[in-house]
Design a protein around this motif. Structure first.
Motif, PDB file in Angstrom:
ATOM      1  N   UNK A  14       0.826  -1.209   0.000  1.00  9.33           N
ATOM      2  CA  UNK A  14       0.000   0.000   0.000  1.00  9.33           C
ATOM      3  C   UNK A  14       0.863   1.265   0.000  1.00  9.33           C
ATOM      4  N   UNK A  30     -11.158   8.854  -6.241  1.00  9.34           N
ATOM      5  CA  UNK A  30     -11.472   8.086  -5.037  1.00  9.34           C
ATOM      6  C   UNK A  30     -10.407   7.023  -4.794  1.00  9.34           C
ATOM      7  N   UNK A  31     -10.166   6.698  -3.545  1.00  9.99           N
ATOM      8  CA  UNK A  31      -9.134   5.707  -3.219  1.00  9.99           C
ATOM      9  C   UNK A  31      -9.439   4.344  -3.849  1.00  9.99           C
ATOM     10  N   UNK A  32     -10.723   4.068  -4.041  1.00  9.34           N
ATOM     11  CA  UNK A  32     -11.086   2.763  -4.620  1.00  9.34           C
ATOM     12  C   UNK A  32     -10.735   2.681  -6.092  1.00  9.34           C
ATOM     13  N   UNK A  40      -7.061  -3.597  -2.112  1.00  5.97           N
ATOM     14  CA  UNK A  40      -7.761  -3.632  -0.820  1.00  5.97           C
ATOM     15  C   UNK A  40      -9.158  -4.226  -0.979  1.00  5.97           C
ATOM     16  N   UNK A  41      -9.831  -3.819  -2.035  1.00  2.00           N
ATOM     17  CA  UNK A  41     -11.188  -4.318  -2.233  1.00  2.00           C
ATOM     18  C   UNK A  41     -11.192  -5.792  -2.625  1.00  2.00           C
ATOM     19  N   UNK A  52     -20.282  -3.601  -3.219  1.00  7.60           N
ATOM     20  CA  UNK A  52     -21.040  -2.357  -3.105  1.00  7.60           C
ATOM     21  C   UNK A  52     -20.883  -1.603  -4.422  1.00  7.60           C
ATOM     22  N   UNK A  54     -19.261   1.164  -4.891  1.00  8.52           N
ATOM     23  CA  UNK A  54     -17.866   1.578  -5.049  1.00  8.52           C
ATOM     24  C   UNK A  54     -16.996   0.398  -5.486  1.00  8.52           C
ATOM     25  N   UNK A  55     -17.315  -0.784  -4.955  1.00  2.69           N
ATOM     26  CA  UNK A  55     -16.517  -1.963  -5.321  1.00  2.69           C
ATOM     27  C   UNK A  55     -16.698  -2.279  -6.807  1.00  2.69           C
TER      28      UNK A  55
ATOM     29  N   UNK B  17     -20.199   4.708   1.221  1.00  2.00           N
ATOM     30  CA  UNK B  17     -20.228   3.381   0.596  1.00  2.00           C
ATOM     31  C   UNK B  17     -19.221   2.472   1.320  1.00  2.00           C
ATOM     32  N   UNK B  18     -19.649   1.273   1.753  1.00  2.67           N
ATOM     33  CA  UNK B  18     -18.743   0.410   2.539  1.00  2.67           C
ATOM     34  C   UNK B  18     -17.440   0.081   1.818  1.00  2.67           C
ATOM     35  N   UNK B  19     -17.517  -0.081   0.504  1.00  9.12           N
ATOM     36  CA  UNK B  19     -16.296  -0.379  -0.251  1.00  9.12           C
ATOM     37  C   UNK B  19     -15.313   0.775  -0.181  1.00  9.12           C
ATOM     38  N   UNK B  20     -15.830   1.973  -0.357  1.00 13.97           N
ATOM     39  CA  UNK B  20     -14.961   3.150  -0.315  1.00 13.97           C
ATOM     40  C   UNK B  20     -14.385   3.345   1.092  1.00 13.97           C
ATOM     41  N   UNK B  22     -13.785   1.174   3.285  1.00 11.27           N
ATOM     42  CA  UNK B  22     -12.737   0.157   3.509  1.00 11.27           C
ATOM     43  C   UNK B  22     -11.398   0.671   2.981  1.00 11.27           C
ATOM     44  N   UNK B  23     -11.433   1.236   1.765  1.00 11.88           N
ATOM     45  CA  UNK B  23     -10.182   1.723   1.157  1.00 11.88           C
ATOM     46  C   UNK B  23      -9.570   2.869   1.967  1.00 11.88           C
ATOM     47  N   UNK B  24     -10.401   3.666   2.592  1.00  8.46           N
ATOM     48  CA  UNK B  24      -9.899   4.814   3.357  1.00  8.46           C
ATOM     49  C   UNK B  24      -9.571   4.460   4.807  1.00  8.46           C
ATOM     50  N   UNK B  26      -7.006   2.460   5.693  1.00  6.48           N
ATOM     51  CA  UNK B  26      -5.630   1.960   5.758  1.00  6.48           C
ATOM     52  C   UNK B  26      -4.640   3.061   5.376  1.00  6.48           C
ATOM     53  N   UNK B  27      -3.386   2.865   5.752  1.00 10.73           N
ATOM     54  CA  UNK B  27      -2.280   3.542   5.071  1.00 10.73           C
ATOM     55  C   UNK B  27      -1.252   2.449   4.754  1.00 10.73           C
ATOM     56  N   UNK B  32      -5.225  -0.458  11.109  1.00  5.12           N
ATOM     57  CA  UNK B  32      -6.476  -0.430  10.345  1.00  5.12           C
ATOM     58  C   UNK B  32      -7.559   0.250  11.175  1.00  5.12           C
ATOM     59  N   UNK B  38     -16.290   9.625   4.031  1.00  2.41           N
ATOM     60  CA  UNK B  38     -15.140  10.231   3.354  1.00  2.41           C
ATOM     61  C   UNK B  38     -15.640  11.471   2.633  1.00  2.41           C
TER      62      UNK B  38
END
Lengths: 347, 455
Positions: A14, A30-32, A40-41, A52, A54-55, B17-20, B22-24, B26-27, B32, B38
């Protein structure tokens, strides 16, 4: 299964290097929507998270351009992971609607575009195989056969000097489905057709077909630039008064490491200048990985940025992939397929 | 709260959004969290409004750049709002005649320098993460890089800041003048505060003219003590290299294994120097460094062209990568990896690190910026193996004991975050109580990046 990729997913530290290089991340932010987010996803998916919005956007906006994989300091392969994540999404019933359309198009009509007309309509009668045999087969691919027939014709006219013919019943190589996480439904049919033709070499002008067929067939598969570079001294090429640049298609360059051959050919014909990013660092045209199909506006935005990499005042951007050709042209670029340039030089 | 956030930035720049999320969460560390929202602001005014919402609901708020940090600094460990600052990425003013630039915090470090180079200038702090880190993150962590031996760290290049406080007030620190003696140095207070006091929305930076030329050279040593002696002698001679890096035997071995074509000699230590400035002085200084290193028992090699320069630097750059690539099934974890000790103690520390590694049965690859006493210790483990984590923490404890006994620092440039928070009291003594008092005064509700630095 995405669980099979867990080692590769964990390999991602990461660090974020990929987020600065991902053309989709540059647009969406967006980070995704960068490789690190996608890794990560994929991990979340492996951990049982439900897909979701975003996923879905994350996985299906990946261009599979491989920029992240080729630059990952840890040696992770996000593009492979994304393809398997998409496979998982399909298994969970979360494929985008265009996946089913493409699958149906290929199953019903043999091409990813859903065209119902004959695939070989553009082929001159004398260059058809007609149940005969040929050492060299020109594989045109769906996009070239139905949408860019000028390119198909240029390729075949040049290759016919070396005895190339077109299969009687070529069907989609499977690239559009494989990149989206599906299976190559027409592979066995194509194998039989190739076997029937007695071909020793299969030549294609499509970067996506080249990658897919190289990975699935047992005979020699070449991209047209490789074939022509091999035979460049046998071609009656004349210099043209153009200044051009070359866009490296991701699936030809980064994925298959074909960088020198197109340049060898172009430099024989006209003045050549590199784009601001080239070879392994060439930015994607924005069309790959199903993005042109599913996220047309996004694909065009990426293409517009790619066009800004072209040197000022050039006559044409040359490319060697019908997808790049179409996408860059739609974004306003003056684009030629390399076969068209070669044919212009031969006439 | 979601509707209020949407009202500030519009529906397109806020998500739950749960997916987004999740991505935010971590570093680059193994910390975690779990973000609840966000938001991607575009202006200081938006940040101020968002902070007011966080204050109203007593919700944590964590600013984040590229999240390339190694300590969990931008991980929302207490949940709440994550502010993605990468959309605020403009150069607002470029005053070359004043040697200053004003930027928004989300600008990528490399992109800032790409722009400055066009004008014959650069922003000297140069983290290894230049390709992806934001300048805001660099400021929040008090970061630096390989050139800090000559050019200093980010603290030396920030003249002033615009900061949104927990109250939602926007304040300005510092001034446009090159120096000031007016009151408390609030600028430096915010640098390295890791977003625990406020959110930086603008920074006025000093910029530096590009040097006329530079030269790269390598010195190899059969004994690590000799490398240490050479480093101290060079710094005492009056020469100030732009960079002075050290790789110990473990790092050299890793690089050799990963890329034998670099032809790095099989030695116990190597020093890598970069000297920059006017052509005449660079030639003279390189000669002097060679003489000193050879007097200390080293063998020297000066890069003759760009290609050779690149190959010498490649050896140094490969170390970090080698740690993960050479250990299939294992990944590098960032623990005990950013220590700072007095320069003369660097060789001792390098030996000590290897000793501690052997004691706990862990292989450690060590390298770093000897010019300012900053060492990085690469450890690769299977992160799913609890026993390996235990050994990593034991190694960390032992290394930190030695560092503190030498009067050093636990993070020299990567910040405290979560993973070094437990050591703050021991490292700073009563000074840490003062830090906590400041935090309480500025952020009484403790909504600004709670949990970081032990706050």
């Amino acid at each position: 299964m995405i669980q099979d990729h867990i080692e590769d997913i964990i390999k991602c530290t990461r660090c974020g290097r990929c987020r600065a290089l991902c053309p989709i991340n540059e647009e969406l932010g967006w980070e995704s929507t960068n490789a690190r987010g996608r890794m990560l996803l994929a991990r979340a998916l492996a951990e049982g998270e439900k897909p979701s919005y975003a996923m879905k956007r994350s996985f299906y906006t990946c261009l599979t351009c491989s920029m992240c994989t080729s630059t990952c300091p840890s040696g992770a392969k996000p593009d492979d992971v994304v393809e398997d994540a998409r496979r998982e999404m399909i298994a969970q019933g979360s494929a985008p609607p265009y996946y089913d359309t493409i699958l149906e198009n290929i199953t019903k009509h043999g091409n990813s575009l859903g065209d119902t007309g004959p695939r070989n309509a553009w082929v001159p009668e004398e260059l058809r195989l007609n149940n005969g045999s040929a050492d060299v087969i020109y594989w045109s691919g769906c996009l070239t056969s139905y949408r860019q027939q000028q390119t198909a014709l240029s390729n075949l006219k040049i290759l016919s000097r070396f005895g190339a013919r077109v299969l009687d019943d070529e069907r989609c190589c499977g690239s559009p489905l494989l990149r989206l996480g599906g299976d190559s439904v027409a592979l066995e049919h194509n194998r039989k057709e190739i076997e029937k033709s007695g071909a020793k070499t299969l030549v294609t002008g499509c970067a996506g077909c080249y990658k897919t067929l190289s990975e699935s067939l047992d005979i020699e598969v070449l991209h047209v630039t490789q074939f022509l570079a091999r035979h460049v001294d046998e071609l009656p090429l004349e210099r043209l008064p153009y200044r051009v640049s070359y866009h490296d298609p991701c699936h030809l360059g980064r994925c298959m490491k074909v960088y020198d051959e197109p340049r060898t050919i172009i430099k024989r014909i006209c003045e050549f200048e590199e784009m601001a990013t080239s070879r392994s660092l060439a930015k994607c045209c924005g069309g790959g990985g199903g993005v042109r199909r599913g996220y047309g506006d996004l694909a065009r935005k990426v293409a517009k940025k790619r066009l800004m990499d072209a040197p000022a005042g050039i006559d044409y951007i040359i490319t060697a992939c019908p997808m790049c050709h179409a996408n860059l042209q739609d974004a306003g670029g003056k684009v030629l397929d390399i076969s068209e340039l070669v044919l212009m030089s031969m006439i | 709260m979601f509707e209020e956030l949407q009202a500030i930035v519009g529906p397109e720049r806020v998500t739950r959004d749960p997916g987004e999320l999740y991505c935010y969460s971590f570093d680059s560390s193994y910390v975690r969290g779990h973000a609840d929202y966000v938001v991607r602001p575009k202006s200081a005014e938006e940040v101020a409004e968002i902070v007011k919402v966080a204050t109203k609901y007593n919700t944590p708020i964590v600013a984040r750049g590229s999240a390339s940090g190694l300590t969990g600094g931008s991980v929302p460990v207490k949940g709440g709002i994550v502010l993605d600052m990468t959309g605020m990425n403009r150069i607002l003013e470029l005053e070359v005649e004043n040697l200053q630039a004003v930027i928004e915090p989300g600008i990528i470090h490399k992109e800032l320098n790409n722009e400055l180079i066009k004008h014959g200038f650069f922003f000297p702090p140069d983290p290894g993460s230049s390709d992806m880190c934001t300048v805001g993150g660099l400021i929040a962590n008090g970061g630096s890089g390989m050139h800090s031996v000559k050019y200093g760290t980010v603290k030396d290049y920030v003249l002033g800041l615009e900061v949104v406080l927990p109250s939602g007030d926007i304040i300005n620190t510092g001034c446009k003048a090159p120096k000031t003696s007016s009151g408390y140095d609030l600028t430096r207070l915010f640098i390295g505060s890791e977003g625990t006091l406020g959110i930086v929305t603008k920074a006025r930076l000093r910029i530096h003219p590009l040097p006329e030329t530079k030269s790269i050279m390598m010195a190899t040593f059969g004994r690590i003590e000799d490398a240490g002696r050479a480093a101290v002698s060079v710094l005492s001679s009056g020469v100030i290299p732009a960079a002075m890096e050290i790789m110990d035997g473990s790092a050299i071995k890793a690089v050799k294994e990963l890329d034998p074509t670099l032809e790095v000699p099989d030695v116990e230590a190597m020093l890598l120097f970069e000297v920059d400035g006017y052509r005449e002085s660079v030639t003279r200084e390189v000669g002097l460094i060679c003489t000193i290193c050879e007097q200390c028992g080293g063998t020297t090699r000066v890069a003759k062209n760009k290609n050779e320069e690149e190959r010498l630097w490649a050896a140094r750059r490969l170390v970090g990568v080698a740690i993960t690539k050479l250990n299939p099934g294992k990944v590098r974890v960032y623990e005990a990896e950013d220590i700072g000790v007095p320069i003369k103690d660097v060789p001792f520390m390098l030996k000590k690190i290897q000793e501690i590694g052997r004691k706990h049965g862990m292989s450690l690859v060590t390298y770093g910026h000897i010019g300012d006493g900053n060492l990085h210790t690469g450890i690769a483990i299977n992160p799913r193996d609890e026993a390996e984590w235990k050994r990593v923490h034991a190694v960390k404890d032992d290394i930190y004991d030695v560092v503190l006994s030498l009067g050093g620092t636990l993070p020299a440039e990567h910040g405290v975050g979560i993973i070094r928070a437990d050591y703050m009291a021991r490292a700073h003594g009563k000074g840490y109580e003062v830090m906590k008092s400041i935090k309480k005064a500025v952020d009484p509700q403790n909504i600004m990046n709670p949990g970081k630095m032990g706050m």
